[in-house]
Each structure stands twice: as structure tokens, then as C-alpha cells.
Design a protein around this motif. Structure first.
Motif, mmCIF file in Angstrom:
data_model
loop_
_atom_site.group_PDB
_atom_site.id
_atom_site.type_symbol
_atom_site.label_atom_id
_atom_site.label_comp_id
_atom_site.label_asym_id
_atom_site.label_seq_id
_atom_site.Cartn_x
_atom_site.Cartn_y
_atom_site.Cartn_z
ATOM 1 N N SER A 66 0.721 -1.077 -0.011
ATOM 2 C CA SER A 66 0.184 0.160 -0.070
ATOM 3 C C SER A 66 0.788 1.185 0.028
ATOM 4 O O SER A 66 0.738 2.439 -0.814
ATOM 5 C CB SER A 66 -0.911 -0.054 1.374
ATOM 6 N N PHE A 67 2.062 1.068 0.760
ATOM 7 C CA PHE A 67 2.861 2.438 0.773
ATOM 8 C C PHE A 67 3.117 2.497 -0.598
ATOM 9 O O PHE A 67 3.589 3.807 -1.066
ATOM 10 C CB PHE A 67 4.036 2.145 1.525
ATOM 11 N N LYS A 91 0.852 4.247 -2.750
ATOM 12 C CA LYS A 91 0.741 5.421 -2.288
ATOM 13 C C LYS A 91 1.589 6.344 -3.052
ATOM 14 O O LYS A 91 1.273 7.334 -3.539
ATOM 15 C CB LYS A 91 0.585 5.686 -0.869
ATOM 16 N N CYS A 121 0.826 7.076 -6.535
ATOM 17 C CA CYS A 121 -0.132 7.822 -6.944
ATOM 18 C C CYS A 121 0.489 9.377 -6.605
ATOM 19 O O CYS A 121 -0.011 10.451 -7.080
ATOM 20 C CB CYS A 121 -1.272 7.525 -6.014
ATOM 21 N N LEU A 122 1.063 9.377 -5.472
ATOM 22 C CA LEU A 122 1.701 10.671 -4.805
ATOM 23 C C LEU A 122 2.377 11.400 -6.124
ATOM 24 O O LEU A 122 2.084 12.597 -6.105
ATOM 25 C CB LEU A 122 2.341 10.586 -3.488
ATOM 26 N N TRP A 166 -5.807 12.288 -6.150
ATOM 27 C CA TRP A 166 -5.851 12.485 -4.692
ATOM 28 C C TRP A 166 -6.688 11.653 -3.657
ATOM 29 O O TRP A 166 -5.831 11.224 -2.606
ATOM 30 C CB TRP A 166 -6.115 14.096 -4.369
ATOM 31 N N SER A 205 -7.117 8.447 -4.539
ATOM 32 C CA SER A 205 -6.187 7.359 -4.535
ATOM 33 C C SER A 205 -4.988 7.454 -3.471
ATOM 34 O O SER A 205 -4.508 6.458 -2.688
ATOM 35 C CB SER A 205 -5.397 7.107 -5.821
ATOM 36 N N VAL A 206 -4.332 8.594 -3.298
ATOM 37 C CA VAL A 206 -3.200 8.834 -2.492
ATOM 38 C C VAL A 206 -3.591 8.677 -1.129
ATOM 39 O O VAL A 206 -3.251 7.843 -0.337
ATOM 40 C CB VAL A 206 -2.678 10.115 -2.769
ATOM 41 N N ALA A 217 -5.092 4.689 -0.485
ATOM 42 C CA ALA A 217 -3.795 3.878 -0.247
ATOM 43 C C ALA A 217 -2.963 4.276 0.931
ATOM 44 O O ALA A 217 -2.338 3.267 1.524
ATOM 45 C CB ALA A 217 -2.844 3.952 -1.499
ATOM 46 N N GLY A 218 -2.994 5.275 1.184
ATOM 47 C CA GLY A 218 -2.346 5.783 2.490
ATOM 48 C C GLY A 218 -2.895 5.269 3.722
ATOM 49 O O GLY A 218 -2.330 4.764 4.791
ATOM 50 N N ARG A 219 -4.470 5.222 3.783
ATOM 51 C CA ARG A 219 -5.267 4.540 4.892
ATOM 52 C C ARG A 219 -5.191 3.152 4.896
ATOM 53 O O ARG A 219 -4.839 2.579 6.046
ATOM 54 C CB ARG A 219 -6.648 5.073 4.620
ATOM 55 N N ILE A 261 -2.383 1.441 4.203
ATOM 56 C CA ILE A 261 -0.888 1.136 4.870
ATOM 57 C C ILE A 261 -0.882 0.460 6.297
ATOM 58 O O ILE A 261 -0.333 -0.569 6.360
ATOM 59 C CB ILE A 261 0.038 2.207 4.985
#
Lengths: 155, 163
Positions: A99-100, A103, A106-107, A142, A144-145, A148-150, A152
Motif C-alpha cells: 500500500s505504501f 501511495k 499515486c503521490l 488525490w 487514491s493517495v 492507499a495511505g489509509r 498502509i
């Protein structure tokens, strides 16, 4: 030195030690990270809502984008300071977390997109359909960022 | 029934169990909660920055606050609804969490803030636009609103770290 080695070194670095030191360090930096992304994504969302014709319809999108830009950048700066700090606390774990990695991909895409195509669309004379498309892509990137962050913490 | 036994009953309800044990439900609700924080936060930031005179000075206060109000509400309702769902899945933990009670106190302050400033600031933007300088009460309302919002983010995040 391999990337993994570097992550191992980073995880033992002074920044990582500080983050893993007092109990409050991580949650406080993480809260600042939240405030940073709210500034960043919240101000971009206002421009996107304008491009979609859903808010601030009396103002040109380009003017809004330019006026909000300092706050968008402030948010980005907070994120880019607090993010690596959190990463350093447990570098190896994050580095191998799928996931990281999603992220980060996407970032990078979202940041590049925001300051190139998205800005061009917002500042063009008549954004029209291109503006609507630009706003949809922006919101999608954004989201998706954030998503995906959530994730992790859950993979 | 005491508050604690209410929390115990709540924790046994089907919804609570479903959110707690469904693999994806919890992170999805948490993700929407984060998105709503960003949406709501962006609207609060833009309105307050304008009132403080720190930016967006080419827009009238009336335009900005009036046109962003609906999105502030969308963000606010989403954040509260997802927040309640997140709370529903672990009420006993929250009952014992200091940060949770700090957060609830801050919510009460948000209510007070609205009571104090709604009519004199957010409801009288035309007067603010006509006034030669931004009145102190408007700047105070904006500064307090930003602080309250940041306080809610901090206390909310700290809940996960309360032992």
C-alpha cells in the motif's frame, strides 16, 4: 548500498530515534500530516469544484487556483516534512508495504499532474470540458493517495 | 443504565461487530473520514484565511463563504457520520480514552463558536464586505475556528494512541 540497506540505516537514524522516542512524537507528527493533506487536498478540491461548475462559479478557475496556491504549497510542504519523518520511524516496514508503494506512485503522479496539466487547465481562458476532465482526474488521483495511505496500516 | 453499560451494549450490536470484524469496512470508513476531513478542512481554511486577510482577498467574503457553505456541510456531515460509525465499533475503548473526551469537549466548543459567531460573522458577510477593515470579531471567529479544527484533528488522531 542497496535500497533495503539504506532503509535499515534510515530506521536507525537520529530522525527515526526521535520519532520512536517519546510516545507523543508519532501521533503529533501524524496529526500535522493530516493537517498538511487537508490544506493540500482541500484547496485543490475547491479548484476542482470550480472546474466542475459546482462552486465559486462567479470566479475564474485560474484566479482561484492562483489565490489558493500558497496554501496548497504550504500543505505540500507540511506533508513532505512530516511524511518522511513518519517513514523514517519504521523505514523497512513501510518500504516493503504494498500500500505504501501504491501511495508513493499515486503521490508522485498527483503532484506532477497538479502543477502541470491541472494548473494549465485551471488557468486556460475557457476550461470547459477539458477542465471537467482535469478536475475528475485530480480528484481521483488525490483520493487514491489518501485511500492507499489509509490502507498502509491494514495490509 | 450507566454510560459504560450503554457502551457495552453498543459494542455487542451487529453493526459494531460488522465494522470491527469486516476486513475492509473499517479502513473504507476510515478512508472516507480522512477525505471528509480534507474537504471540510479546505472549506474552513479558505473561509478563515479570507476573514483573517491572509489570502483570497480578491474574493468577497459573501461570495466565498456563501458559495463554499454547501461543501462545508457536505464535508461536515460526512466526517460526523463516518466518525460515528468508527466510534460505534469501539465504544468501550472510547469511554476510557482521554483524547476522545477532549475531542467531545472541543465539539461542544464548536457548538459554542457557532452560537456566538454565526449571526455576527458568518451570517452578516455583506456588512463585513462593506466595512473598511475586517472587524476584530470576524478575525477572532476565524482564528478560533482554525484552532478548533486543528484541535479536533489532533485529539482524534491521539485516540488511536491512547492506552
Amino acid at each position: 548500498m542497496t535500497v533495503l540497506r539504506f532503509m535499515e540505516w534510515l530506521g536507525a537514524s537520529p530522525a527515526a530515534n526521535a520519532m520512536n522516542g517519546p510516545e507523543w512524537a508519532f501521533p503529533v507528527v501524524e496529526s500535522l500530516h493530516f493537517i498538511g493533506f487537508a490544506f493540500l487536498i482541500g484547496t485543490i478540491a475547491i479548484v476542482d469544484l470550480r472546474l466542475l461548475g459546482l462552486a465559486m462559479r462567479r470566479q475564474p478557475a485560474g484566479q482561484l487556483e492562483a489565490e489558493l496556491a500558497p496554501w496548497t504549497l504550504a500543505g505540500l510542504a507540511i506533508m513532505l516534512i512530516t511524511g518522511p519523518l513518519m517513514f523514517s520511524a519504521d523505514a523497512v516496514t513501510y518500504y516493503v508495504n504494498p500500500s505504501f508503494r501504491i501511495k508513493m506512485a499515486c503521490l508522485v503522479a498527483a503532484i506532477l499532474y497538479n502543477f502541470t496539466l491541472h494548473r494549465m487547465a485551471a488557468r486556460s481562458e475557457k476550461p470547459g470540458v477539458a477542465g471537467i476532465l482535469a478536475a475528475c482526474v485530480s480528484l481521483l488521483l488525490w483520493t487514491s493517495v489518501l485511500g492507499a495511505g489509509r490502507m498502509i496500516a491494514f495490509v | 443504565m450507566s454510560l459504560l453499560s450503554f457502551c457495552q451494549w453498543l459494542q455487542e450490536t451487529d453493526v459494531s461487530v460488522a465494522i470491527r470484524e469486516g476486513a475492509l469496512l473499517y479502513p473504507i470508513i476510515g478512508g472516507i473520514h480522512l477525505l471528509a476531513i480534507a474537504l471540510f478542512g479546505g472549506m474552513v481554511l479558505a473561509s478563515d484565511v479570507r476573514l483573517l486577510g491572509w489570502g483570497l482577498r480578491r474574493e468577497s467574503v459573501t461570495d466565498l463563504i456563501g458559495q463554499l457553505r454547501i461543501w462545508k456541510w457536505v464535508g461536515g456531515v460526512l466526517v460526523v457520520v463516518t466518525g460515528l460509525l468508527l466510534a460505534w465499533c469501539e465504544p468501550i475503548k472510547l469511554y476510557h480514552s482521554k483524547s476522545f473526551w477532549i475531542k467531545m469537549t472541543l465539539f461542544a466548543c464548536v457548538g459554542l463558536h457557532a452560537l456566538i459567531f454565526r449571526s455576527s460573522v458568518y451570517g452578516s458577510t455583506v456588512a463585513l464586505d462593506q466595512s473598511p477593515a475586517m472587524p476584530l470579531r470576524a478575525k477572532l471567529a476565524a482564528a478560533l475556528s482554525l484552532l478548533l479544527w486543528a484541535g479536533l484533528v489532533f485529539s482524534g488522531r491521539l485516540i488511536a494512541f491512547d492506552s
